[in-house]
Design a protein around this motif. Structure first.
Motif, PDB file in Angstrom:
ATOM      1  N   UNK A  82       0.862  -1.203   0.000  1.00 62.83           N
ATOM      2  CA  UNK A  82       0.000   0.000   0.000  1.00 62.83           C
ATOM      3  C   UNK A  82       0.887   1.237   0.000  1.00 62.83           C
ATOM      4  N   UNK A  83       0.609   2.135  -0.987  1.00 56.59           N
ATOM      5  CA  UNK A  83       1.336   3.422  -0.985  1.00 56.59           C
ATOM      6  C   UNK A  83       0.325   4.546  -0.816  1.00 56.59           C
ATOM      7  N   UNK A  84       0.519   5.375   0.155  1.00 60.07           N
ATOM      8  CA  UNK A  84      -0.382   6.517   0.340  1.00 60.07           C
ATOM      9  C   UNK A  84       0.384   7.788   0.001  1.00 60.07           C
ATOM     10  N   UNK A  85       1.095   8.353   0.989  1.00 60.48           N
ATOM     11  CA  UNK A  85       1.773   9.640   0.712  1.00 60.48           C
ATOM     12  C   UNK A  85       3.243   9.569   1.131  1.00 60.48           C
ATOM     13  N   UNK A  86       3.914  10.740   1.056  1.00 59.82           N
ATOM     14  CA  UNK A  86       5.351  10.803   1.322  1.00 59.82           C
ATOM     15  C   UNK A  86       5.616  10.729   2.833  1.00 59.82           C
ATOM     16  N   UNK A  87       4.784  11.481   3.599  1.00 54.61           N
ATOM     17  CA  UNK A  87       5.160  11.628   5.006  1.00 54.61           C
ATOM     18  C   UNK A  87       4.293  10.853   5.976  1.00 54.61           C
ATOM     19  N   UNK A  88       3.373   9.982   5.447  1.00 56.08           N
ATOM     20  CA  UNK A  88       2.412   9.397   6.411  1.00 56.08           C
ATOM     21  C   UNK A  88       2.542   7.882   6.549  1.00 56.08           C
ATOM     22  N   UNK A  89       3.580   7.282   5.976  1.00 53.00           N
ATOM     23  CA  UNK A  89       3.661   5.805   5.995  1.00 53.00           C
ATOM     24  C   UNK A  89       3.554   5.232   7.416  1.00 53.00           C
ATOM     25  N   UNK A  90       4.271   5.796   8.407  1.00 47.87           N
ATOM     26  CA  UNK A  90       4.155   5.201   9.751  1.00 47.87           C
ATOM     27  C   UNK A  90       2.711   5.229  10.267  1.00 47.87           C
ATOM     28  N   UNK A  91       2.016   6.332   9.992  1.00 53.45           N
ATOM     29  CA  UNK A  91       0.630   6.446  10.496  1.00 53.45           C
ATOM     30  C   UNK A  91      -0.270   5.463   9.743  1.00 53.45           C
ATOM     31  N   UNK A  92      -0.072   5.368   8.428  1.00 57.75           N
ATOM     32  CA  UNK A  92      -0.888   4.432   7.638  1.00 57.75           C
ATOM     33  C   UNK A  92      -0.663   3.009   8.158  1.00 57.75           C
ATOM     34  N   UNK A  93       0.606   2.698   8.471  1.00 58.95           N
ATOM     35  CA  UNK A  93       0.918   1.345   8.972  1.00 58.95           C
ATOM     36  C   UNK A  93       0.255   1.123  10.328  1.00 58.95           C
ATOM     37  N   UNK A  94       0.249   2.184  11.135  1.00 62.09           N
ATOM     38  CA  UNK A  94      -0.441   2.078  12.442  1.00 62.09           C
ATOM     39  C   UNK A  94      -1.887   1.666  12.198  1.00 62.09           C
ATOM     40  N   UNK A  95      -2.512   2.305  11.180  1.00 63.62           N
ATOM     41  CA  UNK A  95      -3.912   1.997  10.860  1.00 63.62           C
ATOM     42  C   UNK A  95      -4.071   0.552  10.427  1.00 63.62           C
ATOM     43  N   UNK A  96      -3.140   0.089   9.563  1.00 61.68           N
ATOM     44  CA  UNK A  96      -3.245  -1.298   9.071  1.00 61.68           C
ATOM     45  C   UNK A  96      -3.140  -2.261  10.255  1.00 61.68           C
ATOM     46  N   UNK A  97      -2.188  -1.975  11.161  1.00 59.32           N
ATOM     47  CA  UNK A  97      -1.988  -2.863  12.322  1.00 59.32           C
ATOM     48  C   UNK A  97      -3.235  -2.849  13.213  1.00 59.32           C
ATOM     49  N   UNK A  98      -3.816  -1.672  13.363  1.00 59.17           N
ATOM     50  CA  UNK A  98      -5.023  -1.564  14.210  1.00 59.17           C
ATOM     51  C   UNK A  98      -6.157  -2.401  13.614  1.00 59.17           C
ATOM     52  N   UNK A  99      -6.275  -2.319  12.288  1.00 59.48           N
ATOM     53  CA  UNK A  99      -7.347  -3.082  11.628  1.00 59.48           C
ATOM     54  C   UNK A  99      -7.139  -4.577  11.886  1.00 59.48           C
ATOM     55  N   UNK A 100      -5.890  -5.022  11.763  1.00 62.81           N
ATOM     56  CA  UNK A 100      -5.632  -6.451  11.977  1.00 62.81           C
ATOM     57  C   UNK A 100      -5.966  -6.839  13.416  1.00 62.81           C
TER      58      UNK A 100
END
Lengths: 321, 179, 399, 538
Positions: A82-100
């Motif tokens: 999953x690619x979202x933006x330049x500066x938000x990868x850690x936050x996006x990953x936090x979201x993915x982990x939360x979903x799991x």
């Protein structure tokens, strides 16, 4: 540093030598000839894939790796990506982990990855937030020490005195100011997260071991991989691995591991070399060897290397002597 | 309006070639416009750059599909990038190659020149762009060799400039010899 | 003095001539060469007393500029596409604080999906932020607009964004006249801030405003921007007197007297459109072109005046609002609502798609095309990929 | 609901993108000539049998050696292993002990009684081999395997030539010679001893082809004046007596001198010691570092207490006294001159080991056999002399004189003879470039010294130099760099940024030229230089 070949000669065979390795980043991608980041990414994600039996989700920040690996209609990834933006990868990953977590699928592991620009600079805020929450994410930073995709501009990871498009040396200016720059592995350790490590594609066996150790730990983990860039550093494309080795051997790129904020181990450097043998083959340091450049220019970097040798206890002989 | 398309690989100075060509035309009090192929030029990847030369102001902002001239800095891209497509009848094609091309479009004046060899000999690096501009001046006479030399001076300095200039002059003599 | 320069380098020199005190640089294709160019001029001593700051993100880039401008120093930065949106909070903040910043926007498409090529979706996404927005048709105009932008900004005390087409202009080598420092110094006086952080005259900048006064603050901002239409014109006039070039102002007309159809557009595509119009008029057609320079503030009255005699107005724009369609088109249609001029919306060049002369000629000659044209759209892909929503149920889990 | 268009992609669709078009150079796996193979006088494929030995496949390794050399056990004892001098590992942390590995494998073959496959084909052609030395026996071996009927005539009582009579038993026990010769006999080769053939014409007509490998038996003359009654013996006679009738040497002297600087001189001196001499001195005309003898030989002799008197020549031998001239040697121009000083020594025996020359009477009267000025028989590429059907090899033809060279000549001659007798003509193999040290990337080899065998002081005639254990064989063989030939270390496969090298389950490695961009990392990281970058422009 055990630099046996990758197969079963001398050392234990690596994931990369396995004929059935996952090939998480496969051929046909548009990285430059001799790209260190492409190799670093395959090695890291393959190691994680192998350790978890393929149960990994990857979140990628904008950057060279993202641009050359996934541009319609060509996708080089063989893992969920999953690619979202330049500066938000850690936050996006936090979201993915939360979903799991919400679905009770903790066995699936989340990896966030990006270049040094995305990690040291624009994504630093989100990264610190992720560490602060100790989110169950392994963040991997491929450190080629500048913004390569936009044409080699300085980043927080650019080493002292290096030439970049925004730190062009001239008579009175010798490249990136030695007083600037960040030490992100130390910053990560300062967050007290369970595991921090530095690695290099000059020693893929060491890299794989660290990734598989990290993937099995819960909470936030940070691994930074040194990935030389022929275009940005100015050396022949065939020498990417050699340059990576020299960086570690001269002490400018110490390989070490930290747990909960404390240094717990380092990959020893058997035969340390002067920094000059690492700097000289690279055009980004050519100006340090110009005619009217004072010798202590290289001295600045040698002091840093000596400091690393001591601080990370890289070479027992020197320390014991 | 004279339209030129330049083919090569990332890292071979293709974009710089188009820029130098436009500077050469500018130095001859002509209007000119040079632009790259707007992609991310990865080292080794096939790359294209364009240059328009005219006596009137150039307002047009579209890619060049039917060039009057082609410069191919690396002949191994001819197939993969369809480098010879769209060349106008009576156009010019200058290819960096030590051996003649196996096939070439009809009624087009094609010249091959070992620009890399000349660059290695005179400049010491296999960057053929300045050399090919010397050849281009001789082949098309759209710009003079002196303007190419001045344009090279805007891009390189000192010894490197001198070496590229002598390499360009060698190419110029070689191609005008063949004319 | 004429030079053959890359657009970005020309802009960098223009900005340097305006003697900014603080430059913030963060790389993002396609504007990177601009901040790199200015950085080099600072480092090589051509631009003195200027701090060149390598920042860590676009939010930082504009935030640093806000700080330096608020501290009373002329400040500049540049960005594109995703970077512009990354600093969006600071974009509103800068105009809200009435700071006369100047920023170059190297126009580039907005993702997802990520795309590094040219269109105007980034500019259109900030059209209501209170910044003055000027569009350059050529690299020469880009240079001229930057010289005018500082003057306009400091006269109106409102930030100005100069929009320059990414790659098509920023990476194009063209002949450009770069004025001398003396000429620019005469045209652009040193920056004397209306208000700034000053130990001798301490003030608080950026107070919170309650419902009692907020409406007025925002309305005043609107009124000031509408008044700046006139300032933009007079700055353009004084520029013309000083440098002898008709750059800037509200918009430029081309063969609009007696034109049956007038094409209204923004940015570099105007050049190609003028070539097409010349060819059509040569074969008996009556076409004219309006190239809009000042998009915000929107020159409604003068535009209405220029369009009212035409039978048809074709709006060619490089962006569109998902959920409604052409943006400039809506604004022109609103403008001409009770005037009998047929307005056609033409959206083209999205995400770097080329806009060629042949496409434009075919579109312009098609007198009875629908109101909304997506020029250059690949209809096959659309037909293959579009799945009508009605094909699967929308009821909730109501039985 | 189908996936969103363009922003969501299936995995690995980039495989359809041919980045191979980016190349201007391409990597190619090559098989370059390892320096050891290149220098082995017997043309052994050293690297191949070393790799088999490393894997513990001693039988296969032995079979590979036997393809080029029937005497592995003998080689391990007498060959001067020029391969180790050129071994690339010599420039890293010490050459691979190839000699000791070959000896060990040879010994295992003898201990395990490995036999050669019976020769089934028969060409019906009869070949005569004159001289049962290493060259003759090897030729017989190669020709027998090609199905020819071989008869070997040996002048002495036993076959072996220089192996038996030129090398003392403590270095090469006769049971080793007998065992390795027996294998050749088992192939159906007839060896007739005590049968001196004095001239070519005696046998030329009875055979379809002839191979002459009679060695250089005649002792070279020297200008020493030898008065009657002096106790002088030639080294060759000494060894021959030692082998066939040792009784003659029962009362060998206490003070023994040996005249000469080669390996034969050293062997003679050490043999004298073992015959009970109390002091043995070697007299050599130039300086010690000019001595042609092999360094290990010289150091063994010195270890055993043998003295070497350099810069001396023997002027005259008179009864039990010898008069020595002291010499001066100009190293730069190689000029030897007498200093005028002399020395006198009491002596019981003097052994002359000043080299052998050829006895060419064997060819007298045969005009088309050309003989060069130092008496060597001229031969062509197939070792054929001027006379058709007459082949020659070993010490009597130009070239270095050693047991291993003799075997090399024999192999070439066997191919020549086979071709001459109507066999398949040998397609000349194109020799690849030699894999020099600079082509390797030795960072991937861990420094580890070679396993040296202790050479205990042994003044007996018994050979007590042990071989490697099986583990030591594999361990030492694993130090081989496998120069110029892939040894499947997977470095290329693992380091390619474009996943453009394919590895099959069987470990084979191939370049996928659809994706390879020609960056050159695989070639740079190949430890043994088995990948070369070649220009794409054909």
């Amino acid at each position: 540093m055990s630099n046996f070949p990758l197969g079963n000669i001398g050392g234990t065979p690596t994931v990369q030598s396995d004929f059935a390795r996952p090939n998480s980043l496969t051929g046909g991608h548009r990285g430059c000839q001799g790209c260190g980041e492409a190799l670093g990414a395959r090695c890291a994600i393959d190691a994680a894939h192998q350790t978890t039996g393929g149960k990994i989700l990857v979140v990628n920040a904008t950057g060279c790796l993202e641009v050359f690996s996934c541009c319609f209609p060509e996708n080089s990834w063989s893992v969920p990506w999953l690619h979202s933006l330049f500066g938000n990868a850690p936050a996006v990953a936090t979201g993915v982990a939360a979903a799991l977590r919400s679905r009770g699928q903790d066995s699936i592991r989340v990896i966030a990855q990006g270049g040094d620009g995305a990690t040291y600079d624009i994504g630093m805020g989100c990264l610190s937030g992720m560490f602060d929450r100790n989110d169950d994410v392994l963040y991997i930073c491929y450190d080629n020490q500048a913004y390569m995709n936009t044409g080699v501009q300085r980043s927080g990871a650019t080493p002292p005195l290096a030439r970049t498009a925004t730190t062009l040396p001239n008579k009175s200016y010798l490249g990136s100011d030695p007083q600037t720059g960040k030490n992100l592995p130390e910053i990560a350790m300062a967050h007290g997260i369970p595991y921090v490590a530095t690695a290099s594609i000059g020693n893929i066996r060491d890299l794989e071991q660290k990734v598989s150790r990290a993937i099995n730990i819960r909470g936030s983990r940070y691994i930074q991989i040194h990935v030389p860039c022929p275009l940005g550093w100015g050396y022949p494309t065939a020498e990417t691995i050699r340059i990576a080795r020299l960086a570690v051997q001269c002490g400018l790129y110490p390989l070490f591991e930290g747990e909960y904020g404390k240094l717990v181990g380092s990959t020893p450097v058997e035969e340390p070399i002067p920094v000059e043998s690492y700097l000289r083959p690279q055009r980004r340091f050519a100006h340090l060897f110009g005619k009217n450049v004072s010798a202590n220019a290289v001295g600045v970097l040698q002091n840093i290397a000596n400091g690393n040798m001591e601080k990370y206890r890289l070479n027992w002989e020197i320390l014991d002597a | 309006m004279f339209q030129v398309r330049i083919h090569g690989r990332g890292g071979q100075g293709v974009v710089t070639a188009a820029e130098m060509l436009s500077i050469a035309a500018f130095l001859e009090k002509k209007y000119s416009q040079a632009f790259p192929s707007f992609g991310s030029e990865r080292t080794g990847a096939p790359v294209v750059a364009f240059c328009r030369i005219s006596d009137r102001e150039i307002r047009l902002r579209e890619p060049i599909l039917e060039p009057n001239a082609l410069i191919v800095q690396d002949k191994t891209v001819i197939e993969s990038s369809h480098a010879l497509d769209g060349i106008l009848e009576g156009g010019y094609v200058l290819v960096n190659s030590s051996i003649p091309l196996s096939s070439c479009p009809k009624n087009v004046s094609l010249r091959c020149i070992d620009a890399t060899g000349i660059a290695l000999e005179y400049v010491g690096r296999p960057i053929p762009n300045a050399v090919l501009l010397g050849g281009f001046a001789a082949l098309t006479s759209v710009i003079k060799i002196d303007s190419v030399i001045d344009a090279i001076k805007t891009k390189f300095s000192g010894a490197i400039a001198e070496k590229n200039i002598s390499a360009a002059q060698v190419a110029y003599e070689k191609i005008s010899g063949e004319n | 003095m004429f030079h053959q320069l890359e657009g970005s380098q020309a802009i960098a020199r223009a900005v340097a001539l305006c003697r900014p005190g603080v430059i913030c640089a963060y790389p993002i294709t396609p504007q990177t060469h601009i901040v790199e160019g200015v950085g080099e001029l600072v480092r090589d001593g051509h631009l003195e007393h200027c701090e060149f700051i390598n920042v860590e993100s676009e939010m930082a880039a504009l935030s640093v500029a806000i700080g330096s401008q608020a501290a009373g120093v002329r400040s500049y930065t540049a960005t594109s596409s995703q970077g512009l949106l990354h600093m969006i909070e600071a974009v509103y903040n800068a105009s809200g604080l009435e700071l006369p910043l100047v920023m170059t926007l190297g126009n580039r498409a907005i993702g997802a999906p990520i795309n590094i090529w040219n269109d105007h979706s980034d500019a259109m996404s900030v059209r209501d932020t209170g910044w003055i927005m000027l569009f350059a048709e050529t690299n020469q105009e880009a240079v001229d607009l930057h010289l005018q932008a500082f003057l306009i900004a400091e006269k109106v005390s409102c930030p100005v964004m100069v929009c320059v087409d990414g790659f098509i202009l920023t990476h194009a080598y063209e002949r450009v006249d770069i004025p001398s420092q003396e000429e620019v110094d005469e045209f652009l006086p040193p920056y004397t801030p209306r208000v700034s952080l000053d130990v001798d005259d301490p003030v608080a900048i950026g107070a919170m405003v309650s419902p009692d006064y907020f409406f007025e603050v925002r309305y005043l901002a609107h009124r000031r921007q509408m008044d700046s239409l006139e300032i933009i014109c007079c700055v353009a006039e004084s520029f013309w007197k000083k440098f002898g070039r008709d750059s800037g102002g509200l918009f430029h007309e081309y063969h609009t007297d007696g034109a049956e159809t007038i094409v209204v557009t923004l940015g570099s595509v105007a050049g190609t459109i003028k070539d097409v119009v010349d060819e059509l008029n040569a074969s008996g057609e009556k076409f004219g072109v309006i190239a809009l320079t000042s998009y915000r503030p929107f020159p409604a009255d003068s535009l209405k005046n220029s369009l009212k005699n035409a039978a048809r107005a074709i709006v060619v724009e490089k962006a569109f609002a998902i959920g409604i369609g052409g943006i400039l088109f809506q604004e022109i249609e609103l403008l001409m609502k009770n005037i009998n001029v047929k307005i056609v919306s033409v959206v083209a060049g999205i995400g770097g798609r080329s806009i060629t002369k042949s496409m434009l000629r075919e579109c312009f000659l098609n007198k009875n095309s629908g109101e909304n044209v997506f020029l250059g759209l690949n209809e096959d892909i659309v037909a293959k990929e579009y799945v009508p929503m009605k094909s699967h149920s929308c009821e909730g889990n109501v039985p | 609901m189908p996936k969103p268009f363009a922003t969501v992609l299936e995995t690995a669709t980039s495989l359809g993108n041919n980045t191979g078009s980016w190349r201007t150079m391409r990597p190619e796996y090559v098989n370059e000539l390892p320096p050891c193979n290149a220098t082995c006088p017997a043309g052994e494929n050293v690297q191949l049998w070393l790799s088999l030995a490393m894997a513990g496949k001693f039988r296969e390794a032995w079979e590979i050696i036997m393809r080029d050399n029937p005497f592995p056990a003998i080689m391990g004892r007498v060959c001067y292993h020029s391969c180790e001098k050129t071994c690339n590992r010599g420039l890293f942390d010490g050459a691979v002990n190839i000699n000791m590995i070959e000896k060990s494998i040879g010994d295992i073959a003898l201990d395990s009684g490995w036999i050669l496959p019976r020769v089934t084909s028969s060409s019906g052609k009869k070949v005569c081999v004159v001289g049962g030395g290493p060259g003759g026996l090897a030729a017989a071996y190669f020709l027998a395997k090609l199905g020819h009927h071989i008869t070997v005539y040996e002048a002495h009582a036993n076959p072996g030539g220089m192996m038996r009579y030129g090398v003392p038993r403590y270095r090469l026990p006769s049971k080793i010679i007998d065992a390795e010769v027996k294998r050749i006999k088992d192939l159906g080769v007839k060896i007739v001893c005590n049968k001196k053939i004095s001239h070519l014409k005696d046998i030329i007509n009875d055979f379809d082809a002839v191979y002459i490998s009679i060695g250089a038996q005649v002792a070279s003359k020297s200008d020493t004046v030898i008065k009657k009654g002096s106790c002088v013996i030639d080294a060759m006679d000494l060894f021959q007596k030692l082998e066939d009738n040792p009784a003659d040497l029962a009362h060998f002297g206490k003070k023994v001198f040996v005249y000469g600087g080669g390996n034969t001189a050293i062997d003679a001196a050490r043999t004298a010691l073992r015959l009970g001499a109390e002091s043995v001195k070697i007299i050599y005309r130039r300086t010690i570092n000019n001595m042609p003898a092999h360094e290990t030989e010289i150091s063994d002799a010195l270890m055993e207490g043998i003295e070497i008197l350099c810069l001396r020549t023997i002027n005259t031998v008179d009864g039990d006294q010898i008069l020595l001239d002291k010499m001066n040697y100009d190293e730069e121009f190689g000029i030897l001159s007498k200093t005028g000083e002399t020395e006198v020594w009491q002596v019981d025996n003097i052994i002359f080991a000043v080299g052998q020359t050829l006895d060419t009477t064997f060819f007298d009267g045969i005009s088309d056999i050309l003989i060069s000025e130092n008496g060597a028989i001229e031969v062509d590429r197939n070792m054929m002399t001027g006379a058709t059907g007459v082949f020659a090899g070993g010490d009597i033809v130009p070239g270095k004189r050693s047991v291993t060279n003799a075997v090399g000549h024999a192999k070439k001659a066997a191919k020549g003879i086979d071709e001459y007798l109507g066999g398949a003509s040998e397609v000349p193999i194109v020799k690849n470039a030699v894999a020099h040290f600079k082509k390797l990337n030795t960072i991937y080899f861990k420094k580890d010294k070679r396993t040296n065998i202790l050479r205990p002081l042994n003044l007996s005639f018994e050979e007590i130099l042990p071989s490697y254990t099986n583990d030591e064989i594999s361990r030492e063989a694993s130090r081989c760099f496998s120069c110029g030939n892939c040894f499947h270390c997977d470095n290329c496969y693992g380091h390619c940024p474009d996943n453009a090298i394919r590895k099959q389950q069987n470990g084979s490695l191939t370049v996928n030229y659809d994706h390879c961009k020609g960056c050159g990392i695989c070639a740079a990281e190949c430890p043994c230089g088995a990948i070369r970058m070649v220009s794409e422009e054909k």
